[in-house]
Design a protein around this motif. Structure first.
Motif, mmCIF file in Angstrom:
data_model
loop_
_atom_site.group_PDB
_atom_site.id
_atom_site.type_symbol
_atom_site.label_atom_id
_atom_site.label_comp_id
_atom_site.label_asym_id
_atom_site.label_seq_id
_atom_site.Cartn_x
_atom_site.Cartn_y
_atom_site.Cartn_z
ATOM 1 N N ASN A 101 0.872 -1.341 -0.004
ATOM 2 C CA ASN A 101 -0.184 0.126 0.026
ATOM 3 C C ASN A 101 0.821 1.401 0.031
ATOM 4 O O ASN A 101 0.297 2.402 0.566
ATOM 5 N N GLY A 102 2.088 1.365 -0.267
ATOM 6 C CA GLY A 102 3.149 2.414 -0.543
ATOM 7 C C GLY A 102 3.548 2.846 0.768
ATOM 8 O O GLY A 102 4.134 3.857 0.832
ATOM 9 N N ILE A 103 3.235 2.090 1.809
ATOM 10 C CA ILE A 103 4.010 2.525 3.035
ATOM 11 C C ILE A 103 5.398 2.102 3.324
ATOM 12 O O ILE A 103 5.938 1.037 3.229
ATOM 13 N N VAL A 129 10.997 4.526 -7.049
ATOM 14 C CA VAL A 129 9.368 4.194 -7.074
ATOM 15 C C VAL A 129 8.659 5.572 -7.702
ATOM 16 O O VAL A 129 8.243 5.553 -8.517
ATOM 17 N N THR A 130 9.238 6.689 -7.090
ATOM 18 C CA THR A 130 8.869 7.793 -7.681
ATOM 19 C C THR A 130 9.362 8.331 -9.067
ATOM 20 O O THR A 130 8.356 8.501 -9.955
ATOM 21 N N GLU A 131 10.424 7.836 -9.160
ATOM 22 C CA GLU A 131 10.914 8.130 -10.781
ATOM 23 C C GLU A 131 10.376 7.225 -11.624
ATOM 24 O O GLU A 131 10.377 7.615 -12.849
ATOM 25 N N ILE A 132 10.331 5.672 -11.368
ATOM 26 C CA ILE A 132 9.858 5.000 -12.336
ATOM 27 C C ILE A 132 8.205 4.962 -12.476
ATOM 28 O O ILE A 132 7.990 4.837 -13.628
ATOM 29 N N ALA A 133 7.561 5.235 -11.616
ATOM 30 C CA ALA A 133 6.119 5.573 -11.567
ATOM 31 C C ALA A 133 5.797 6.641 -12.595
ATOM 32 O O ALA A 133 4.773 6.595 -13.267
ATOM 33 N N GLU A 134 6.600 7.580 -12.804
ATOM 34 C CA GLU A 134 6.423 8.689 -13.477
ATOM 35 C C GLU A 134 6.305 8.510 -15.165
ATOM 36 O O GLU A 134 5.735 9.106 -15.991
ATOM 37 N N MET A 192 6.215 4.893 -16.210
ATOM 38 C CA MET A 192 5.850 3.447 -16.298
ATOM 39 C C MET A 192 4.548 3.209 -15.752
ATOM 40 O O MET A 192 4.092 3.453 -14.707
ATOM 41 N N PRO A 193 3.507 3.188 -16.777
ATOM 42 C CA PRO A 193 2.027 2.655 -16.110
ATOM 43 C C PRO A 193 1.894 1.669 -15.190
ATOM 44 O O PRO A 193 2.535 0.582 -15.554
ATOM 45 N N PHE A 194 1.175 1.635 -14.419
ATOM 46 C CA PHE A 194 0.833 0.708 -13.277
ATOM 47 C C PHE A 194 2.096 0.280 -12.602
ATOM 48 O O PHE A 194 1.846 -0.815 -11.789
ATOM 49 N N TYR A 195 3.186 1.083 -12.320
ATOM 50 C CA TYR A 195 4.265 0.497 -11.620
ATOM 51 C C TYR A 195 3.760 0.394 -10.170
ATOM 52 O O TYR A 195 4.097 -0.782 -9.440
ATOM 53 N N GLU A 196 2.918 1.085 -9.631
ATOM 54 C CA GLU A 196 2.780 1.070 -8.110
ATOM 55 C C GLU A 196 1.678 0.058 -7.957
ATOM 56 O O GLU A 196 1.358 -0.193 -6.890
ATOM 57 N N THR A 197 1.131 -0.601 -8.765
ATOM 58 C CA THR A 197 0.250 -1.670 -8.901
ATOM 59 C C THR A 197 0.851 -2.942 -7.962
ATOM 60 O O THR A 197 0.331 -3.827 -7.066
ATOM 61 N N ARG A 198 2.357 -2.886 -8.056
ATOM 62 C CA ARG A 198 3.137 -3.773 -7.275
ATOM 63 C C ARG A 198 2.800 -3.890 -5.752
ATOM 64 O O ARG A 198 3.008 -4.752 -5.143
ATOM 65 N N HIS A 199 2.397 -2.594 -5.262
ATOM 66 C CA HIS A 199 2.386 -2.295 -3.815
ATOM 67 C C HIS A 199 0.889 -2.724 -3.454
ATOM 68 O O HIS A 199 0.640 -2.643 -2.103
ATOM 69 N N VAL A 200 0.310 -3.772 -4.164
ATOM 70 C CA VAL A 200 -1.109 -4.116 -3.681
ATOM 71 C C VAL A 200 -0.764 -5.452 -2.698
ATOM 72 O O VAL A 200 -1.634 -5.793 -1.995
ATOM 73 N N ILE A 201 0.481 -5.969 -3.073
ATOM 74 C CA ILE A 201 0.737 -7.088 -1.845
ATOM 75 C C ILE A 201 2.168 -6.555 -1.246
ATOM 76 O O ILE A 201 2.644 -5.704 -1.828
ATOM 77 N N LYS A 202 2.495 -7.487 -0.345
ATOM 78 C CA LYS A 202 3.797 -7.380 0.260
ATOM 79 C C LYS A 202 5.007 -7.426 -0.325
ATOM 80 O O LYS A 202 5.041 -8.356 -1.333
#
Length: 468
Positions: free
Chosen positions: A325-327, A395-400, A402-412
């Motif tokens: 969850n990005g924590i 994470v900030t650099e890649i998410a800018e 790359m689409p859906f990069y932060e989807t990785r954070h839905v699990i640990k």
């Protein structure tokens, strides 16, 4: 019209074929040896059927660890011989050391020699037969790709680099008209363009197995092309969409298409909400964490000595990473780099990173540097299996971009994972894109069977000294 199509096994079928015939060839060899020689250590009968089951499980499981079911290895004679020797030796050793489930050790030690040679040579003969015949070009799968010309090279390489038996015989340029002389260059030869009006004829005369549609522009599928595809479908030819083929062959999610058709990839695996699965996984993680920390404590004196000789400085390093969850959370590892390794700012670690000490390189190769992360797993910040935890700045650099990069954070994030065992260390944004494809595939298909597969591949990484 389908008479010219050649025999072809899909990736999953070939892996099942390899496993089944590995076990069958070994059992057949043991039966023959038992009939010819005075060999009675291993007898196949209804009274001791479990001996056979245990042997089959050992062969296929250990074979997985030593990559006997990796299609690239299985198709290479030198690599598969190495895997067979390692698998046979480990299987026999483990079989002899587990007499509760296997026959008691024989008094005549020659029985062990017969047992080992029967397993070794039966696997060797069957696998060489596979390399020479089943893995030959006559059993390859030839396909036609329908796509824009500027994307053809990338699309073709993505498919053929993974499956040695998958060959794109030609492509139809959906941008417009094409000449038969037009080609797209690739690493091994070239792929020619097929004019739309010759597609049906080309398919029926060149033993084509299927047509793969990768055209992103709907206006590229003209009435003429559509009619020919329908005729091929009516005559038994397979028409498939590129993203489905890509995912099946590469076991990655093609994120280059996600931004346009994101609804195809959601919802992800039901295991992410399956409470029984999550409870079982968590209990196993606690057990593995305690074992891992115990081993790590035993290794500490040796690591302290190694640090004293070639890696002076702190034993551990602590760094902030992004979790579920990005924590953010603090990750713990044995230090492998020189002091002040990032005095000029955060950068990706590279394959031959000069900041990594010689002793640190050994720790990374053997994956010993990651033992302290079992503390993170025990705390609940990480899982044993999941996407690699990244630093906030990356994470900030890649998410800018790359689409859906932060989807990785839905699990640990995980200590190991599908991306980690299938791809080398990410050194660039492009590497991160490929690893994202693997991470999304894991999130989408997460299951106990995929977890077991990852654990076995992790053992291969450690045994073949491939950590980075």
């Amino acid at each position: 019209m389908t008479a010219n199509k050649k025999i072809h096994f899909e990736v999953s079928e070939r892996k099942v074929l390899l496993r089944v015939f590995d076990v069958v060839s070994v059992l057949l060899a043991l039966y023959v040896v038992g009939r010819i020689f005075k060999f009675n250590y291993f007898n196949i009968s209804s009274d001791n059927y479990y001996w056979t089951i245990v042997l089959g499980v050992y062969i296929t499981t250990i074979g997985t660890v030593f990559e006997m079911y990796h299609l690239q290895v299985a198709s290479n004679q030198n690599q598969v011989i190495k895997s067979i020797v390692l698998t046979s030796s480990t299987t026999v050793l483990l079989y002899l050391l587990t007499p509760i489930f296997t026959p008691n050790l024989p008094n005549n030690r020659m029985q062990i020699v017969f047992f080992y040679l029967a397993i070794l040579f039966s696997l060797m003969l069957w696998r060489l037969f596979y390399v020479k015949l089943l893995a030959s070009s006559r059993f390859e799968k030839k396909v036609i790709l329908v796509c824009e010309k500027e994307e053809a090279e990338e699309l073709i390489h993505a498919l053929q680099s993974v499956d040695p038996h998958y060959r794109v015989a030609g492509f139809v340029n959906s941008d417009g008209s094409s000449s038969i002389d037009e080609v797209v260059k690739k690493k091994k030869g070239s792929v020619r363009s097929i004019p739309v009006d010759q597609l049906e004829r080309f398919v029926t005369t060149h033993s084509i197995s299927e047509v793969v549609i990768a055209a992103q522009k709907t206006d590229g599928i003209t009435v003429n092309l559509y009619n020919q595809l329908i005729h091929l479908l009516e005559n038994g030819y397979i028409i498939r969409e590129y993203t489905q083929v890509y995912e099946n062959i590469t076991q990655r999610i093609p994120v280059q298409y996600v931004a346009r058709d994101f609804y195809r990839y959601f919802p992800f695996s039901r295991s992410n909400q399956n409470q029984l699965y999550l409870i079982i996984v968590r209990l196993l993680e606690i057990v593995l964490s305690l074992l891992g920390l115990f081993v790590g404590i035993i290794l500490v004196p040796f690591i302290l000595l190694g640090n004293l000789l070639g890696n002076k400085g702190n034993l551990f390093y602590v760094q902030e990473r992004i979790g579920k969850n990005g924590i953010p959370f603090k990750i713990y590892k044995f230090r492998t780099m020189v002091k002040n390794a990032e005095k000029n700012g955060a950068v990706f670690a590279t394959t031959n990173d000069t900041r990594i000490t010689s002793f640190g390189k050994f720790l990374r190769k053997a994956r010993i540097d990651e033992f302290p992360q079992f503390f993170n797993v025990l705390k609940g910040d990480m899982a044993v299996i999941g996407p690699r935890p990244e630093r906030p700045v990356f994470v900030t650099e890649i998410a800018e971009v790359m689409p859906f990069y932060e989807t990785r954070h839905v699990i640990k994030p995980g200590l190991t994972g599908w991306a980690q065992v299938n791809y080398s260390y990410g050194e660039t944004i492009d590497d991160s894109l490929i690893k994202l494809q693997y991470d999304l595939y894991y999130i989408k298909h997460r299951s106990i069977f995929l977890d077991i597969n990852i654990m076995l591949k992790t053992l291969s990484t450690i045994l073949f000294y491939r950590g980075q």
